[in-house]
Design an enzyme around this catalytic site. Structure first.
Site, short mmCIF file in Angstrom:
data_model
loop_
_atom_site.label_atom_id
_atom_site.label_comp_id
_atom_site.label_asym_id
_atom_site.label_seq_id
_atom_site.Cartn_x
_atom_site.Cartn_y
_atom_site.Cartn_z
N ASP A 326 0.86 -1.17 0.00
CA ASP A 326 0.00 0.00 0.00
C ASP A 326 0.91 1.24 0.00
O ASP A 326 2.09 1.16 0.34
CB ASP A 326 -0.94 -0.02 1.20
CG ASP A 326 -2.15 0.88 0.99
OD1 ASP A 326 -2.15 1.67 0.04
OD2 ASP A 326 -3.11 0.79 1.79
N GLU A 526 -9.75 7.80 3.80
CA GLU A 526 -8.85 7.30 4.84
C GLU A 526 -8.28 8.43 5.68
O GLU A 526 -8.01 9.51 5.19
CB GLU A 526 -7.71 6.49 4.21
CG GLU A 526 -7.13 7.16 2.98
CD GLU A 526 -6.03 6.34 2.31
OE1 GLU A 526 -5.30 5.63 3.00
OE2 GLU A 526 -5.91 6.44 1.08
C1 BGC Z 1 -5.06 3.09 0.41
C2 BGC Z 1 -5.38 1.96 -0.54
C3 BGC Z 1 -5.34 2.45 -1.96
C4 BGC Z 1 -4.01 3.11 -2.23
C5 BGC Z 1 -3.89 3.66 -3.63
C6 BGC Z 1 -3.79 3.79 0.01
O1 BGC Z 1 -3.56 4.91 0.81
O2 BGC Z 1 -4.93 2.58 1.71
O3 BGC Z 1 -6.64 1.42 -0.23
O4 BGC Z 1 -5.55 1.38 -2.83
O5 BGC Z 1 -3.80 4.15 -1.34
O6 BGC Z 1 -4.64 4.80 -3.79
C1 BGC Z 2 -3.81 7.88 -0.88
C2 BGC Z 2 -3.76 8.18 -2.32
C3 BGC Z 2 -3.80 9.67 -2.44
C4 BGC Z 2 -2.65 10.30 -1.68
C5 BGC Z 2 -2.72 11.79 -1.71
C6 BGC Z 2 -2.61 8.47 -0.18
O1 BGC Z 2 -2.57 8.14 1.16
O2 BGC Z 2 -3.88 6.52 -0.72
O3 BGC Z 2 -4.76 7.54 -3.03
O4 BGC Z 2 -3.76 10.07 -3.77
O5 BGC Z 2 -2.58 9.86 -0.35
O6 BGC Z 2 -1.58 12.36 -1.14
#
Ligand code: BGC
Ligand code: BGC
Length: 836
Positions: A326, A526
């Site tokens: 991840d 998230e």
């Molecule tokens: C998330 C994942 C996601 C990835 C790519 C991560 O921060 O936990 O669920 O697939 O980012 O965007």
């Molecule tokens: C997320 C990504 C997002 C990025 C933005 C990550 O934690 O998983 O999908 O684009 O943060 O900074």
């Protein structure tokens, strides 16, 4: 209240400082928390290895250089990599994170996505340098439809699908999503999330189908079969299908206090039987990728947990696809950084998700292979797994993305068939909690006022992971095929001689027969969605409901949320209450159930049944079916049908929260005294002077601080800059890097009482100061202001925010009169940028 109210804490410190709403945790013995692979289900790999594929893998491995092999196990984000670099570094994969899109435009046309897919593919297969040219694989978060693409069908988030109790429905959604993805040339989705969310404080609760592991285990294989095709049939990874990912392995929904990326401190048995419940069936359905989780298990991060990734996932559960990391998750493993982490790779991670860190990571991995710290055998194994997945998906023969079967067929985005599935999903996801006096269904001829900030707001009804990462910044114009709740009601009511009148603020000329109020949580994803408790704290919906109730107008609540919440005041003020979760673009599915036919009969009954227990108190954040002392307000499985008695008596109004947390957790002023570790100082060039009891005079008398009363006694301070100097918050170093990455903002509540005479700057952490002179000048005498500045504006990157001692500095080069009530670091409301 004697202490300063101006203080600043990180979200994490806030979590720690406020009352804990969780029950004391059980004590677990060492034996109970030890991972014993032999206690996990033993499955033999379900997919037979294809001898032709294996021969091809052997052949490729024998010809690939070390550089090509290392490139194959690295995935970069399209915002941080060019096609040229994909070629030069032989990268195996690219992804678009939630905030990344072609040209940096989250609203880019689907044509632009497909064109970019071509560019990356062409670069990866370019063999003009005499090299092998392995097709790159593009991954995206199509977590509720192809949800990064404007015009795509946005299905309800998983929480709503769980309510529908229909595994066949998620199969059809998977199939539709795959088709829409293929139009833009992507190969791979980071879905489904098969987390079993057990603490609803977690901001990703809505990505979970249910708190019940059995339901998740039933759904996981079906959505995977929809996306990839049914294993063993000709459809498997055939035309119209693509690669899926089961995520996040494992324990993501079980962290202590629901903290995102936190620690899952449960027993091995609970990890296996609750949190991992979806994995054996997902693997049996042939899922080709598993994403390692950010969380740890008793302190050990999954990204470096060999026993879990290798011994359990691969050896016991029989997973024969690729383990992807991840977003820089490897960097959280003890001893690792985002740019260097042999530990993860040796523990069984086959592909690093190294969005912005890929280049130094590639270099460090290459170095470590050369030094033997990563063995050639381990590298070959990981490369083989990546190649095997690409071969199974047919990527070696698929050709340029735009030449593939469904590429460019943008009429598939929100096709009538897909919209119909989404609408059915919305219908089935609605849970009726109350229907006093049978106010629903809405009857022929009814004049219905539709109020609330969710009434005509497709962005709000879609939630996070929609066009943008946090789902913020969307307007109805960004959903060309979307139907708002109001629009759906209007169509359905006018068909039976009634009408819906949109009135976001609730005002009306002609008295309505019924008022429908649509409100709920604003989009989040998230981290930003983590909460201290599950009270719904905005009172905008409640005020409308109470206003209508006072006028004797029957009220219907349509509550949009990513989790069950404590809404007793809203329930009491509503005659009918519908939990609608995050339905997505098919808002007309709501009217299908709420509006009768022209005989006044029900067209579609309520089919949704709670897949999450509904809290009795705002502190009931972890009430789950099967608990010993299970006592929810509405139990798992609850949901009224029209034929049932829907009368709900008035509910108690005590939320269970005591003290300031009940007011609003984001407003740090509510806590009164400075929280935790921080203190306030002024300095006019002659040394630091600590502010105590809201009072201070700087060493040379250049700055004078005194208490003022705004809403309560001494709940703010007045800072009188008579000459140049700084006001700052200081304390022991705190880590703000996660807040930085998660795009949080510095929020200030202030009033300018004497306009600045010289430049004023604000800083967070050690780095850049932002000039706010003009903003302060224009807000002089304009009353109280709230300003938000993105943390990302204050530095060069998360690393600069790892040890922050001065989280806020206000530096004025001359006279200024400023009043401050509070400051904090809070989720981005969506439109914050680098100016006040
Ligand atoms: C998330 C994942 C996601 C990835 C790519 C991560 O921060 O936990 O669920 O697939 O980012 O965007
Ligand atoms: C997320 C990504 C997002 C990025 C933005 C990550 O934690 O998983 O999908 O684009 O943060 O900074």
């Amino acid at each position: 209240m004697t202490q300063k109210l101006l203080t600043l804490v990180s979200a994490a410190a806030l979590l720690a400082a406020c009352q804990s709403v969780d029950a004391p945790r059980q004590q677990l013995s060492d034996a109970a928390i030890a991972i014993k692979p032999e206690r996990w289900p033993l499955q033999s790999p379900v997919i037979e290895r294809n001898p032709e594929h294996e021969a091809k893998i052997r052949d490729l491995l024998s010809r690939m250089t070390l550089e090509e092999k290392v490139g194959q196990v690295v995935q970069a984000d399209i915002a941080s990599v060019t096609p040229q670099q994909v070629r030069d570094y032989h990268l195996g994969s690219v992804l678009n994170g939630g905030s990344s899109a072609p040209g940096g435009d989250n609203r880019a046309a689907p044509e632009a996505w497909l064109a970019l897919a071509d560019e990356f593919w062409l670069a990866s297969t370019d063999i003009s340098d005499g090299r092998i040219g392995i097709p790159v694989m593009w991954g995206t978060d199509a977590v509720h439809g192809h949800s990064n693409i404007m015009g795509a069908t946005i299905f309800p988030h998983n929480i709503g699908l769980g309510m529908a109790r229909d595994p066949d429905l998620v199969y059809r959604i998977g199939k539709a999503t795959a088709l829409e993805m293929l139009t833009t040339g992507v190969d791979w989705t980071f879905a489904p999330t098969i987390a079993v969310a057990r603490n609803d404080r977690w901001g990703r609760t809505y990505e979970s189908y249910s708190e019940n592991p059995q339901l998740v285990a039933e759904y996981a294989p079906r959505i995977i079969e929809g996306l990839q095709g049914v294993l063993g049939s000709d459809e498997f990874l055939g035309p119209g299908r693509m690669l899926a990912t089961a995520k996040h392995f494992v324990g993501d929904g079980g962290t202590t206090d629901g903290v995102d990326q936190g620690d899952t401190a449960v027993s091995q048995a609970e990890l296996r039987d609750v949190h991992a419940a979806g994995y054996p069936p997902a693997i049996a359905a042939g899922v080709q990728a598993v994403m390692a989780s950010f969380n740890s298990f008793h302190g050990e991060k999954m990204h470096g947990y060999k026993m879990m990734l290798d011994d359990v996932l691969v050896d016991r559960l029989g997973f024969d696809g690729l383990v992807v990391g991840d977003w820089n998750g490897h960097g959280q493993v003890a001893g690792c950084t985002n740019t260097d982490c042999a530990q993860s790779f040796n523990a069984g991670l086959d592909m690093f998700m190294a969005p912005d860190s890929w280049q130094p990571l590639y270099k460090s991995l290459l170095r470590r292979v050369k030094r033997g710290e990563v063995t050639a055998a381990r590298l070959d194994e990981a490369v083989a797994r990546v190649l095997r997945v690409k071969l199974r998906a047919g990527l070696f023969s698929a050709g340029k993305p735009s030449t593939r079967a469904h590429a460019g067929r943008f009429e598939l985005l929100s096709s009538a068939a897909h919209q119909a599935i989404a609408r059915e999903a919305v219908r089935k996801s609605l849970v009726l909690l109350k229907n006093n006096g049978g106010v629903l269904p809405l009857q022929p001829g009814a004049r219905v006022l539709v109020a609330g900030d969710g009434a005509d707001n497709i962005g709000k009804q879609s939630g996070g992971w929609t066009l943008s990462w946090q789902g913020t910044g969307n307007s109805n114009a960004h959903f060309p095929h979307g139907v708002s709740v109001y629009a759906g009601l209007q169509t359905a009511l006018s068909a039976i001689g009634g009408e819906a009148v949109l009135s976001s603020d609730g005002s009306f000329d002609q008295r309505p027969d019924v008022a429908v109020v649509v409100y709920g949580e604003d989009p989040y994803a998230e981290f930003q969605g983590d909460r201290e408790h599950v009270e719904f704290t905005s009172d905008a919906g409640l005020k409308l409901l109470e206003q209508f109730a006072a006028e004797g107008i029957p009220t219907v609540s349509i509550f949009l949320s990513g989790r069950p919440m404590w809404v007793n005041p809203e329930l009491n003020a509503s005659d009918a209450f519908v939990a609608a979760w995050l339905p997505g673009t098919a808002g007309d599915g709501i009217a299908d159930v709420l509006v009768a036919d022209d005989n006044g009969s029900v067209r579609h009954d309520f089919a949704g049944r709670l897949s999450f227990s509904w809290p009795r108190l705002a502190t009931d954040v972890a009430v789950n079916i099967g608990d010993d002392d299970y006592d929810p307000l509405f139990a798992y499985g609850f949901g009224l049908s029209y034929s049932e008695e829907g009368n709900l008596p008035a509910l108690p109004l005590h939320s269970g929260l005591t003290g300031p947390a009940a007011v609003n957790p984001a407003q740090l002023v509510a806590f009164g005294d400075p929280i935790g570790q921080w203190s306030l100082y002024v300095n006019d060039g002659s040394g630091d002077t600590r502010i105590s009891d809201s009072r201070a005079r700087s060493a040379a008398g250049g700055i004078v601080v005194s208490p003022i009363d705004v809403d309560a006694q001494e709940d703010a301070i007045h800072i009188d800059w008579r000459s140049a100097g700084a006001l700052f918050v200081e304390g022991p170093a705190a880590d703000f890097s996660r807040e930085y990455t998660a795009d949080l903002v510095l929020q200030l509540h202030y009033r300018v009482v004497a306009a600045p005479s010289s430049p004023v700057h604000i800083g967070v952490g050690p780095e850049a100061l932002i000039d706010v002179t003009a903003a302060l000048q224009s807000s002089h005498d304009a009353g109280w202001q709230t300003a938000e500045l993105r943390l990302a504006c204050f530095g060069t990157g998360p690393d600069a925010m790892v040890a922050v001692e001065r989280p806020i500095r206000i530096v004025s080069e001359g006279a200024l009169g400023l009043e401050l009530t509070r400051a904090g670091i809070v989720p981005n409301p969506g439109d914050a940028d680098c100016s006040m």
